[in-house]
Design a protein around this motif. Sequence first.
Motif, PDB file in Angstrom:
ATOM      1  N   SER A  16       0.828  -1.213   0.000  1.00 47.92           N
ATOM      2  CA  SER A  16       0.000   0.000   0.000  1.00 47.92           C
ATOM      3  C   SER A  16       0.862   1.262   0.000  1.00 47.92           C
ATOM      4  O   SER A  16       0.555   2.220  -0.717  1.00 47.92           O
ATOM      5  CB  SER A  16      -1.011   0.001   1.144  1.00 47.92           C
ATOM      6  N   THR A  17       1.958   1.249   0.755  1.00 52.12           N
ATOM      7  CA  THR A  17       2.858   2.418   0.772  1.00 52.12           C
ATOM      8  C   THR A  17       3.366   2.698  -0.641  1.00 52.12           C
ATOM      9  O   THR A  17       3.328   3.833  -1.132  1.00 52.12           O
ATOM     10  CB  THR A  17       4.076   2.131   1.695  1.00 52.12           C
ATOM     11  N   ILE A  18       3.825   1.631  -1.291  1.00 52.45           N
ATOM     12  CA  ILE A  18       4.409   1.764  -2.629  1.00 52.45           C
ATOM     13  C   ILE A  18       3.318   2.166  -3.639  1.00 52.45           C
ATOM     14  O   ILE A  18       3.514   3.085  -4.450  1.00 52.45           O
ATOM     15  CB  ILE A  18       5.047   0.411  -3.066  1.00 52.45           C
ATOM     16  N   ALA A  19       2.174   1.497  -3.551  1.00 53.45           N
ATOM     17  CA  ALA A  19       1.107   1.760  -4.531  1.00 53.45           C
ATOM     18  C   ALA A  19       0.606   3.204  -4.430  1.00 53.45           C
ATOM     19  O   ALA A  19       0.336   3.843  -5.450  1.00 53.45           O
ATOM     20  CB  ALA A  19      -0.040   0.777  -4.331  1.00 53.45           C
ATOM     21  N   LYS A  20       0.530   3.730  -3.208  1.00 55.87           N
ATOM     22  CA  LYS A  20       0.079   5.123  -3.039  1.00 55.87           C
ATOM     23  C   LYS A  20       1.062   6.077  -3.704  1.00 55.87           C
ATOM     24  O   LYS A  20       0.667   7.058  -4.338  1.00 55.87           O
ATOM     25  CB  LYS A  20      -0.017   5.473  -1.555  1.00 55.87           C
ATOM     26  N   LEU A  21       2.360   5.799  -3.546  1.00 55.92           N
ATOM     27  CA  LEU A  21       3.367   6.692  -4.141  1.00 55.92           C
ATOM     28  C   LEU A  21       3.362   6.601  -5.668  1.00 55.92           C
ATOM     29  O   LEU A  21       3.470   7.610  -6.366  1.00 55.92           O
ATOM     30  CB  LEU A  21       4.760   6.353  -3.587  1.00 55.92           C
ATOM     31  N   VAL A  22       3.191   5.378  -6.174  1.00 55.17           N
ATOM     32  CA  VAL A  22       3.129   5.213  -7.637  1.00 55.17           C
ATOM     33  C   VAL A  22       1.874   5.917  -8.173  1.00 55.17           C
ATOM     34  O   VAL A  22       1.901   6.565  -9.226  1.00 55.17           O
ATOM     35  CB  VAL A  22       3.165   3.717  -8.044  1.00 55.17           C
ATOM     36  N   LYS A  24       0.489   8.541  -6.964  1.00 55.81           N
ATOM     37  CA  LYS A  24       0.768   9.980  -6.955  1.00 55.81           C
ATOM     38  C   LYS A  24       1.583  10.376  -8.189  1.00 55.81           C
ATOM     39  O   LYS A  24       1.295  11.371  -8.853  1.00 55.81           O
ATOM     40  CB  LYS A  24       1.562  10.322  -5.695  1.00 55.81           C
ATOM     41  N   GLU A  25       2.606   9.570  -8.509  1.00 54.79           N
ATOM     42  CA  GLU A  25       3.482   9.898  -9.639  1.00 54.79           C
ATOM     43  C   GLU A  25       2.771   9.766 -10.980  1.00 54.79           C
ATOM     44  O   GLU A  25       3.062  10.482 -11.922  1.00 54.79           O
ATOM     45  CB  GLU A  25       4.721   8.994  -9.646  1.00 54.79           C
ATOM     46  N   THR A  26       1.867   8.801 -11.073  1.00 51.73           N
ATOM     47  CA  THR A  26       1.223   8.527 -12.363  1.00 51.73           C
ATOM     48  C   THR A  26      -0.115   9.252 -12.519  1.00 51.73           C
ATOM     49  O   THR A  26      -0.602   9.411 -13.641  1.00 51.73           O
ATOM     50  CB  THR A  26       0.919   7.009 -12.496  1.00 51.73           C
ATOM     51  N   GLY A  27      -0.724   9.631 -11.383  1.00 50.32           N
ATOM     52  CA  GLY A  27      -2.077  10.205 -11.439  1.00 50.32           C
ATOM     53  C   GLY A  27      -3.144   9.120 -11.495  1.00 50.32           C
ATOM     54  O   GLY A  27      -4.328   9.402 -11.668  1.00 50.32           O
ATOM     55  N   PHE A  28      -2.733   7.857 -11.331  1.00 53.33           N
ATOM     56  CA  PHE A  28      -3.694   6.747 -11.325  1.00 53.33           C
ATOM     57  C   PHE A  28      -4.432   6.725  -9.984  1.00 53.33           C
ATOM     58  O   PHE A  28      -3.958   7.272  -8.990  1.00 53.33           O
ATOM     59  CB  PHE A  28      -2.984   5.388 -11.485  1.00 53.33           C
ATOM     60  N   ILE A  29      -5.561   6.017  -9.974  1.00 52.13           N
ATOM     61  CA  ILE A  29      -6.303   5.855  -8.725  1.00 52.13           C
ATOM     62  C   ILE A  29      -5.773   4.623  -7.992  1.00 52.13           C
ATOM     63  O   ILE A  29      -5.572   3.572  -8.612  1.00 52.13           O
ATOM     64  CB  ILE A  29      -7.801   5.699  -9.032  1.00 52.13           C
ATOM     65  N   TYR A  30      -5.533   4.790  -6.708  1.00 54.81           N
ATOM     66  CA  TYR A  30      -5.076   3.656  -5.909  1.00 54.81           C
ATOM     67  C   TYR A  30      -6.284   2.896  -5.364  1.00 54.81           C
ATOM     68  O   TYR A  30      -7.144   3.485  -4.714  1.00 54.81           O
ATOM     69  CB  TYR A  30      -4.202   4.152  -4.755  1.00 54.81           C
ATOM     70  N   VAL A  31      -6.336   1.607  -5.661  1.00 52.36           N
ATOM     71  CA  VAL A  31      -7.433   0.781  -5.138  1.00 52.36           C
ATOM     72  C   VAL A  31      -6.856  -0.271  -4.186  1.00 52.36           C
ATOM     73  O   VAL A  31      -6.079  -1.141  -4.592  1.00 52.36           O
ATOM     74  CB  VAL A  31      -8.228   0.085  -6.277  1.00 52.36           C
ATOM     75  N   ASP A  32      -7.248  -0.154  -2.913  1.00 56.74           N
ATOM     76  CA  ASP A  32      -6.784  -1.064  -1.872  1.00 56.74           C
ATOM     77  C   ASP A  32      -7.853  -2.145  -1.690  1.00 56.74           C
ATOM     78  O   ASP A  32      -8.873  -1.918  -1.047  1.00 56.74           O
ATOM     79  CB  ASP A  32      -6.604  -0.217  -0.597  1.00 56.74           C
ATOM     80  N   THR A  33      -7.622  -3.317  -2.274  1.00 54.36           N
ATOM     81  CA  THR A  33      -8.665  -4.361  -2.197  1.00 54.36           C
ATOM     82  C   THR A  33      -8.707  -5.028  -0.814  1.00 54.36           C
ATOM     83  O   THR A  33      -9.749  -5.514  -0.396  1.00 54.36           O
ATOM     84  CB  THR A  33      -8.485  -5.445  -3.281  1.00 54.36           C
ATOM     85  N   ILE A 124      -4.008   1.614  -9.953  1.00 59.36           N
ATOM     86  CA  ILE A 124      -2.995   0.730  -9.401  1.00 59.36           C
ATOM     87  C   ILE A 124      -3.690   0.029  -8.245  1.00 59.36           C
ATOM     88  O   ILE A 124      -4.159   0.675  -7.313  1.00 59.36           O
ATOM     89  CB  ILE A 124      -1.698   1.474  -9.006  1.00 59.36           C
ATOM     90  N   MET A 125      -3.855  -1.286  -8.386  1.00 59.53           N
ATOM     91  CA  MET A 125      -4.690  -2.039  -7.445  1.00 59.53           C
ATOM     92  C   MET A 125      -3.815  -3.037  -6.703  1.00 59.53           C
ATOM     93  O   MET A 125      -3.073  -3.785  -7.333  1.00 59.53           O
ATOM     94  CB  MET A 125      -5.773  -2.771  -8.257  1.00 59.53           C
ATOM     95  N   ASP A 126      -3.899  -3.040  -5.375  1.00 58.20           N
ATOM     96  CA  ASP A 126      -3.089  -4.021  -4.648  1.00 58.20           C
ATOM     97  C   ASP A 126      -3.957  -5.046  -3.923  1.00 58.20           C
ATOM     98  O   ASP A 126      -5.111  -4.776  -3.614  1.00 58.20           O
ATOM     99  CB  ASP A 126      -2.061  -3.347  -3.727  1.00 58.20           C
ATOM    100  N   GLY A 127      -3.371  -6.245  -3.738  1.00 56.31           N
ATOM    101  CA  GLY A 127      -4.123  -7.324  -3.097  1.00 56.31           C
ATOM    102  C   GLY A 127      -3.332  -8.610  -3.119  1.00 56.31           C
ATOM    103  O   GLY A 127      -2.107  -8.610  -2.946  1.00 56.31           O
ATOM    104  N   ARG A 128      -4.045  -9.715  -3.317  1.00 54.87           N
ATOM    105  CA  ARG A 128      -3.386 -11.031  -3.328  1.00 54.87           C
ATOM    106  C   ARG A 128      -3.584 -11.743  -4.668  1.00 54.87           C
ATOM    107  O   ARG A 128      -2.779 -12.571  -5.056  1.00 54.87           O
ATOM    108  CB  ARG A 128      -3.972 -11.938  -2.232  1.00 54.87           C
ATOM    109  N   ASP A 129      -4.697 -11.442  -5.346  1.00 55.87           N
ATOM    110  CA  ASP A 129      -5.059 -12.191  -6.563  1.00 55.87           C
ATOM    111  C   ASP A 129      -5.362 -11.238  -7.720  1.00 55.87           C
ATOM    112  O   ASP A 129      -6.127 -11.575  -8.605  1.00 55.87           O
ATOM    113  CB  ASP A 129      -6.300 -13.047  -6.281  1.00 55.87           C
ATOM    114  N   ILE A 130      -4.764 -10.065  -7.683  1.00 50.97           N
ATOM    115  CA  ILE A 130      -5.109  -9.069  -8.705  1.00 50.97           C
ATOM    116  C   ILE A 130      -4.531  -9.485 -10.069  1.00 50.97           C
ATOM    117  O   ILE A 130      -5.254  -9.541 -11.068  1.00 50.97           O
ATOM    118  CB  ILE A 130      -4.634  -7.647  -8.296  1.00 50.97           C
ATOM    119  N   GLY A 131      -3.236  -9.819 -10.083  1.00 45.92           N
ATOM    120  CA  GLY A 131      -2.600 -10.200 -11.349  1.00 45.92           C
ATOM    121  C   GLY A 131      -3.035 -11.571 -11.837  1.00 45.92           C
ATOM    122  O   GLY A 131      -3.052 -11.842 -13.044  1.00 45.92           O
ATOM    123  N   THR A 132      -3.394 -12.455 -10.910  1.00 48.46           N
ATOM    124  CA  THR A 132      -3.734 -13.825 -11.319  1.00 48.46           C
ATOM    125  C   THR A 132      -5.208 -13.985 -11.664  1.00 48.46           C
ATOM    126  O   THR A 132      -5.572 -14.790 -12.509  1.00 48.46           O
ATOM    127  CB  THR A 132      -3.422 -14.821 -10.177  1.00 48.46           C
TER     128      THR A 132
END
Length: 221
Positions: A16-22, A24-33, A124-132
């Motif tokens: 979550s720390t990393i995703a929030k910073l990314v 910010k840099e990209t202007g993408f929405i951070y989604v914390d699943t 930018i979405m973080d979780g456990r099964d996002i990529g899979t």
Amino acid sequence: MGFNVAIDGPAGAGKSTIAKLVAKETGFIYVDTGAMYRALAVHFINEGLDGEDVSAIEEACKRASVSIRYEDGVQKVLLNGEDVSTLIRQENVGNMASKSSTVPKVREKLLELQRNLAAQEDVIMDGRDIGTNILPKAEVKIYLTASVSTRAKRRFDELTEKGVQCNYDDICHDIEDRDYRDMNRETAPLKQAEDAILIDSSDMTISEVVSKIMTYIEKKR
Ligand code: DC
């Protein structure tokens, strides 16, 4: 379809720390699943359920609705219309979420919400099964991990800084239990997607991890 970045990994890897910073840099929405699973866990705790009681959890799902909204770019998670964003950070909620997220009906309930967000926005979405599982076609997939001792030390420092009494060995055990449950459940277990980039942050600074991810995003944009 938005531009999608998926970040998966075990508890305490710094997603979550990393995703929030990314974000910010990209202007993408951070989604914390994880916050969505935690909101449902609050509902199960409020109903006095045991995290292992699958049929009670399935039944309780019918009485819960999870939604998210953004205030000044910060994700707020709502359970039946009530903002539970602060409540969900408690340790007992995390533990209940780890148990109840093994129930397929719980995962089904959140799947559409997550996919819809990614379809509408650059996320930018973080979780456990996002990529899979959730976003198998994400443009960039990251599997972010760190050793158990590094993750436990980070958690210990974070809690101590907040003035919360804690024990390093208990935190280690808690992390190991969660890893085991997250990686060994039948439905959508935590694992590295075949096309995900592995980043072990044990010996990296936050800004090193962010720069590394930014290079992959820039290549694909
Ligand atoms: O990332 P977190 O600690 O907030 O997540 C809490 C729990 O929710 C985690 O132990 C497993 C579950 N979870 C999940 O199963 N799938 C996700 N995409 C996100 C979280």
